[in-house]
Design a protein around this motif. Structure first.
Motif, PDB file in Angstrom:
ATOM      1  N   LEU A  78       0.826  -1.211   0.000  1.00  0.00           N
ATOM      2  CA  LEU A  78       0.000   0.000   0.000  1.00  0.00           C
ATOM      3  C   LEU A  78       0.859   1.259   0.000  1.00  0.00           C
ATOM      4  O   LEU A  78       0.535   2.246  -0.672  1.00  0.00           O
ATOM      5  N   VAL A  79       1.943   1.246   0.754  1.00  0.00           N
ATOM      6  CA  VAL A  79       2.830   2.413   0.789  1.00  0.00           C
ATOM      7  C   VAL A  79       3.529   2.591  -0.554  1.00  0.00           C
ATOM      8  O   VAL A  79       3.673   3.714  -1.056  1.00  0.00           O
ATOM      9  N   LEU A  80       3.949   1.491  -1.173  1.00  0.00           N
ATOM     10  CA  LEU A  80       4.650   1.569  -2.453  1.00  0.00           C
ATOM     11  C   LEU A  80       3.768   2.141  -3.555  1.00  0.00           C
ATOM     12  O   LEU A  80       4.235   2.885  -4.423  1.00  0.00           O
ATOM     13  N   VAL A  81       2.469   1.795  -3.529  1.00  0.00           N
ATOM     14  CA  VAL A  81       1.563   2.277  -4.579  1.00  0.00           C
ATOM     15  C   VAL A  81       0.825   3.540  -4.167  1.00  0.00           C
ATOM     16  O   VAL A  81       0.053   4.101  -4.951  1.00  0.00           O
ATOM     17  N   GLY A  82       1.024   3.992  -2.924  1.00  0.00           N
ATOM     18  CA  GLY A  82       0.413   5.249  -2.481  1.00  0.00           C
ATOM     19  C   GLY A  82      -1.068   5.170  -2.206  1.00  0.00           C
ATOM     20  O   GLY A  82      -1.796   6.153  -2.401  1.00  0.00           O
ATOM     21  N   GLN A  83      -1.560   4.028  -1.736  1.00  0.00           N
ATOM     22  CA  GLN A  83      -2.982   3.871  -1.412  1.00  0.00           C
ATOM     23  C   GLN A  83      -3.172   3.771   0.095  1.00  0.00           C
ATOM     24  O   GLN A  83      -2.272   3.325   0.823  1.00  0.00           O
ATOM     25  N   ASN A  84      -4.384   4.143   0.548  1.00  0.00           N
ATOM     26  CA  ASN A  84      -4.743   4.055   1.962  1.00  0.00           C
ATOM     27  C   ASN A  84      -5.953   3.137   2.122  1.00  0.00           C
ATOM     28  O   ASN A  84      -6.944   3.284   1.402  1.00  0.00           O
ATOM     29  N   GLU A  85      -5.861   2.195   3.037  1.00  0.00           N
ATOM     30  CA  GLU A  85      -6.967   1.291   3.349  1.00  0.00           C
ATOM     31  C   GLU A  85      -7.092   1.171   4.864  1.00  0.00           C
ATOM     32  O   GLU A  85      -6.136   1.416   5.605  1.00  0.00           O
ATOM     33  N   SER A  86      -8.286   0.802   5.303  1.00  0.00           N
ATOM     34  CA  SER A  86      -8.532   0.677   6.741  1.00  0.00           C
ATOM     35  C   SER A  86      -7.769  -0.513   7.310  1.00  0.00           C
ATOM     36  O   SER A  86      -7.494  -1.493   6.611  1.00  0.00           O
ATOM     37  N   LEU A  87      -7.424  -0.422   8.609  1.00  0.00           N
ATOM     38  CA  LEU A  87      -6.708  -1.509   9.264  1.00  0.00           C
ATOM     39  C   LEU A  87      -7.536  -2.786   9.274  1.00  0.00           C
ATOM     40  O   LEU A  87      -6.996  -3.890   9.106  1.00  0.00           O
ATOM     41  N   ARG A  88      -8.846  -2.657   9.442  1.00  0.00           N
ATOM     42  CA  ARG A  88      -9.719  -3.837   9.449  1.00  0.00           C
ATOM     43  C   ARG A  88      -9.639  -4.567   8.115  1.00  0.00           C
ATOM     44  O   ARG A  88      -9.608  -5.798   8.068  1.00  0.00           O
TER      45      ARG A  88
ATOM     46  N   ILE B  40      -6.287  -6.397   7.869  1.00  0.00           N
ATOM     47  CA  ILE B  40      -6.281  -7.583   8.736  1.00  0.00           C
ATOM     48  C   ILE B  40      -7.091  -8.704   8.096  1.00  0.00           C
ATOM     49  O   ILE B  40      -6.712  -9.885   8.150  1.00  0.00           O
ATOM     50  N   SER B  41      -8.208  -8.363   7.474  1.00  0.00           N
ATOM     51  CA  SER B  41      -9.043  -9.383   6.820  1.00  0.00           C
ATOM     52  C   SER B  41      -8.277 -10.073   5.694  1.00  0.00           C
ATOM     53  O   SER B  41      -8.294 -11.306   5.576  1.00  0.00           O
ATOM     54  N   LEU B  42      -7.595  -9.274   4.865  1.00  0.00           N
ATOM     55  CA  LEU B  42      -6.791  -9.871   3.795  1.00  0.00           C
ATOM     56  C   LEU B  42      -5.669 -10.743   4.360  1.00  0.00           C
ATOM     57  O   LEU B  42      -5.372 -11.817   3.827  1.00  0.00           O
ATOM     58  N   SER B  43      -5.076 -10.293   5.456  1.00  0.00           N
ATOM     59  CA  SER B  43      -3.982 -11.053   6.070  1.00  0.00           C
ATOM     60  C   SER B  43      -4.478 -12.383   6.617  1.00  0.00           C
ATOM     61  O   SER B  43      -3.799 -13.413   6.500  1.00  0.00           O
ATOM     62  N   LEU B  44      -5.667 -12.402   7.240  1.00  0.00           N
ATOM     63  CA  LEU B  44      -6.241 -13.651   7.748  1.00  0.00           C
ATOM     64  C   LEU B  44      -6.529 -14.631   6.615  1.00  0.00           C
ATOM     65  O   LEU B  44      -6.253 -15.825   6.728  1.00  0.00           O
ATOM     66  N   ILE B  45      -7.081 -14.107   5.515  1.00  0.00           N
ATOM     67  CA  ILE B  45      -7.362 -14.978   4.360  1.00  0.00           C
ATOM     68  C   ILE B  45      -6.063 -15.574   3.826  1.00  0.00           C
ATOM     69  O   ILE B  45      -5.978 -16.784   3.550  1.00  0.00           O
ATOM     70  N   THR B  46      -5.055 -14.751   3.716  1.00  0.00           N
ATOM     71  CA  THR B  46      -3.763 -15.208   3.202  1.00  0.00           C
ATOM     72  C   THR B  46      -3.135 -16.242   4.126  1.00  0.00           C
ATOM     73  O   THR B  46      -2.616 -17.273   3.673  1.00  0.00           O
TER      74      THR B  46
ATOM     75  N   GLN C  45       1.527 -18.647  -2.181  1.00  0.00           N
ATOM     76  CA  GLN C  45       1.028 -17.569  -1.332  1.00  0.00           C
ATOM     77  C   GLN C  45       1.199 -16.207  -2.011  1.00  0.00           C
ATOM     78  O   GLN C  45       0.299 -15.361  -1.951  1.00  0.00           O
ATOM     79  N   VAL C  46       2.330 -15.998  -2.686  1.00  0.00           N
ATOM     80  CA  VAL C  46       2.549 -14.743  -3.417  1.00  0.00           C
ATOM     81  C   VAL C  46       1.510 -14.594  -4.528  1.00  0.00           C
ATOM     82  O   VAL C  46       0.948 -13.506  -4.738  1.00  0.00           O
ATOM     83  N   ILE C  47       1.219 -15.681  -5.230  1.00  0.00           N
ATOM     84  CA  ILE C  47       0.219 -15.639  -6.307  1.00  0.00           C
ATOM     85  C   ILE C  47      -1.147 -15.263  -5.752  1.00  0.00           C
ATOM     86  O   ILE C  47      -1.875 -14.447  -6.334  1.00  0.00           O
ATOM     87  N   LEU C  48      -1.523 -15.861  -4.602  1.00  0.00           N
ATOM     88  CA  LEU C  48      -2.813 -15.524  -3.986  1.00  0.00           C
ATOM     89  C   LEU C  48      -2.864 -14.046  -3.608  1.00  0.00           C
ATOM     90  O   LEU C  48      -3.882 -13.372  -3.845  1.00  0.00           O
ATOM     91  N   MET C  49      -1.791 -13.519  -3.049  1.00  0.00           N
ATOM     92  CA  MET C  49      -1.778 -12.117  -2.632  1.00  0.00           C
ATOM     93  C   MET C  49      -1.880 -11.180  -3.841  1.00  0.00           C
ATOM     94  O   MET C  49      -2.512 -10.124  -3.769  1.00  0.00           O
ATOM     95  N   VAL C  50      -1.277 -11.559  -4.959  1.00  0.00           N
ATOM     96  CA  VAL C  50      -1.409 -10.766  -6.183  1.00  0.00           C
ATOM     97  C   VAL C  50      -2.860 -10.756  -6.639  1.00  0.00           C
ATOM     98  O   VAL C  50      -3.404  -9.710  -7.040  1.00  0.00           O
ATOM     99  N   ILE C  51      -3.514 -11.906  -6.571  1.00  0.00           N
ATOM    100  CA  ILE C  51      -4.936 -11.996  -6.954  1.00  0.00           C
ATOM    101  C   ILE C  51      -5.795 -11.113  -6.041  1.00  0.00           C
ATOM    102  O   ILE C  51      -6.696 -10.400  -6.508  1.00  0.00           O
ATOM    103  N   LEU C  52      -5.512 -11.135  -4.746  1.00  0.00           N
ATOM    104  CA  LEU C  52      -6.271 -10.311  -3.803  1.00  0.00           C
ATOM    105  C   LEU C  52      -6.041  -8.825  -4.061  1.00  0.00           C
ATOM    106  O   LEU C  52      -6.973  -8.015  -3.963  1.00  0.00           O
ATOM    107  N   LEU C  53      -4.799  -8.451  -4.375  1.00  0.00           N
ATOM    108  CA  LEU C  53      -4.507  -7.044  -4.680  1.00  0.00           C
ATOM    109  C   LEU C  53      -5.266  -6.571  -5.914  1.00  0.00           C
ATOM    110  O   LEU C  53      -5.780  -5.450  -5.950  1.00  0.00           O
ATOM    111  N   ASN C  54      -5.354  -7.435  -6.896  1.00  0.00           N
ATOM    112  CA  ASN C  54      -6.092  -7.070  -8.108  1.00  0.00           C
ATOM    113  C   ASN C  54      -7.600  -7.040  -7.867  1.00  0.00           C
ATOM    114  O   ASN C  54      -8.305  -6.165  -8.380  1.00  0.00           O
ATOM    115  N   SER C  55      -8.094  -7.958  -7.071  1.00  0.00           N
ATOM    116  CA  SER C  55      -9.548  -8.072  -6.862  1.00  0.00           C
ATOM    117  C   SER C  55     -10.083  -7.004  -5.920  1.00  0.00           C
ATOM    118  O   SER C  55     -11.129  -6.395  -6.196  1.00  0.00           O
ATOM    119  N   PHE C  56      -9.397  -6.745  -4.825  1.00  0.00           N
ATOM    120  CA  PHE C  56      -9.928  -5.845  -3.796  1.00  0.00           C
ATOM    121  C   PHE C  56      -9.347  -4.430  -3.880  1.00  0.00           C
ATOM    122  O   PHE C  56     -10.044  -3.461  -3.565  1.00  0.00           O
TER     123      PHE C  56
END
Length: 449
Positions: free
Chosen positions: A25-35, A38-44, A65-76
């Motif tokens: 999020l910091v690298l791409v300059g986006q802001n998201e809620s902590l909740r 945490i939800s994405l982290s639990l899924i991962t 795991q990296v592939i799943l996180m890329v999919i989540l970044l694109n989807s959410f």
């Protein structure tokens, strides 16, 4: 492979997933809620726990795991696939390197074996925290200072179509370089895990398989990077040539305007010579003026205008270097079997080589003949320089190969010529001129169906 109770596993996996998403999020300059994070982290982490229970080669679960996180970044987060892939690999490499430094160092400080740390759930959670906290503080400082990786920031900010294509190419390059870094980190961790006997399931055969996989991926990434850099070099050479001839075309038009503007002055000078009875001077003045006008007129009649510009440039260059340069252009109609840009590159590179080669003769000569008719386009460029030895003829079209000073010549000229001719299914012939000893290149471009 790495069996561990769910709760202790989540205690070490969730913080790492959290810091990975935070860095992205910091690298791409986006802001998201902590909740949300945490939800994405639990899924991962739950996904990682499940795949770790499946027997597979060491390291594959991390790649999944990296592939799943890329999919989540694109989807959410709606990040483009390439950008999501690039920043996730960059974050994973940073996390892997940091963990590889902190955990062994802390194990040495507390006189503990690495296997003891990884098999004890409590120790594993505790030894996960230092490098996670370090990265969290570092990432927070970067966020406060609003620092972003320059290349990634530029990739995210472009809007126009040309810039988007450039962004896509740059993202490919970043991703390929990061893949190499990730593979090296994976190989380092695999060797360390095998030498310290941390994972019993990691056998020598598994290590060999991992090494082969890493080397193959790194080799493929290197090939793609080299191909990309080659395309960049070619594009820069083409753009530099086009810019040069666009400027010369502008200068040619400017010369026409100057001649028109000075026409009154020419008439005044001629009138003065005639009135004073200096008929010989008047005749010479008119002759010189006629040659200048005829030369400009002949250039202006050439199609395409880019060809006229390049001939004007080379004419002046030959005159400056004391080379006798003759050219003849016969183009029927206003269509060509190749683009004006490619014709410019083809003619320019052949003339550059001819002008350089002709310097070897005390009375240098360069001739150019271009004909375009129903059969196609034929371009002949010859010079009376030294003939090319037979042993060199097979190598002169290779990228980077040159028989001249490598400090002043890149070896791209004939390579670019061959690429253009191959693109239009043409032919390039090297032979000796009919009228004198030297070198002659004949390029033939047929009409495409």
């Amino acid at each position: 492979m790495d069996s561990m109770p769910l709760i202790p596993f989540l205690g070490s996996s969730v913080p790492e997933s959290l810091i990975l998403y935070y860095m992205v999020l910091v690298l791409v300059g986006q802001n998201e809620s902590l909740r949300f994070i945490i939800s994405l982290s639990l899924i991962t982490s739950l996904f990682s726990y499940i795949i770790r229970a499946i027997p597979m080669i060491f390291g594959i679960h991390s790649i999944l795991q990296v592939i799943l996180m890329v999919i989540l970044l694109n989807s959410f987060l709606k990040l483009p696939w390439l950008i999501a892939f690039a920043v996730m690999i960059l974050s994973s490499v940073i996390l892997g390197l940091t963990e590889g430094i902190f955990v062994p160092f802390l194990a040495w400080v507390f006189s503990l074996e690495l296997q003891q740390i990884l098999t004890d759930p409590l120790l594993r959670m505790l030894f996960t925290l230092p490098h996670v906290i370090f990265l969290a503080v570092l990432t927070h400082m970067i966020r406060k200072r609003q620092f972003r990786v320059p290349l990634i920031a530029r990739i995210l900010e472009v809007n126009c179509e040309t810039a988007k294509r450039t962004r896509k190419q740059q993202t490919y390059l970043i991703a390929l370089c990061l893949i190499q870094a990730l593979m090296l980190v994976l190989l380092k961790i695999s060797f360390y895990a095998y030498s310290s006997s941390v994972y019993i399931s990691l056998t020598l055969d598994n290590l060999v398989e991992i090494s082969i996989f890493v080397l193959m991926v790194a080799a493929l990434a290197t090939i793609f990077v080299a191909n990309y850099l080659l395309q960049v070099i070619e594009r820069e050479a083409r753009l530099e040539t086009e810019l040069h001839y666009v400027r010369e075309r502008h200068n040619l038009n400017l010369r026409v305007q100057v001649e028109r503007h000075d026409f009154y002055n020419h008439l005044t000078a001629i009138y003065g010579y005639v009135k004073e009875g200096h008929y010989a001077q008047a005749e010479a003045y008119i002759g010189n003026l006629y040659e200048t006008v005829r030369h400009i007129e002949s250039l202006l009649k050439i199609y395409p205008p880019e060809l006229a510009a390049i001939l004007s440039v080379k004419q002046e260059e030959a005159k400056t270097r004391g080379i006798r340069f003759h050219w003849k252009v016969n183009v029927q109609g206003t269509t060509l079997p190749l683009s004006p840009e490619d014709l410019t590159h083809l003619t320019g590179n052949l003339l550059d080589n001819a002008l350089d080669a002709a310097k070897a003769n005390c009375t240098p000569i360069v001739d150019l003949s271009l004909t375009c008719n129903k059969l196609g386009l034929e371009l002949t460029v010859s010079n009376n320089g030294n003939p090319i030895p037979q042993s060199y003829k097979q190598n002169i079209y290779i990228l980077g190969y040159t028989t001249k000073d490598v400090k002043q010549h890149s070896g791209l000229g004939l390579y670019i010529i061959q690429q253009i001719i191959d693109r239009y299914a043409g032919q390039l012939e090297l032979k000796e001129p009919e009228n004198y000893s030297g070198v002659e290149f004949v390029a033939y471009i047929p009409w495409s169906n």
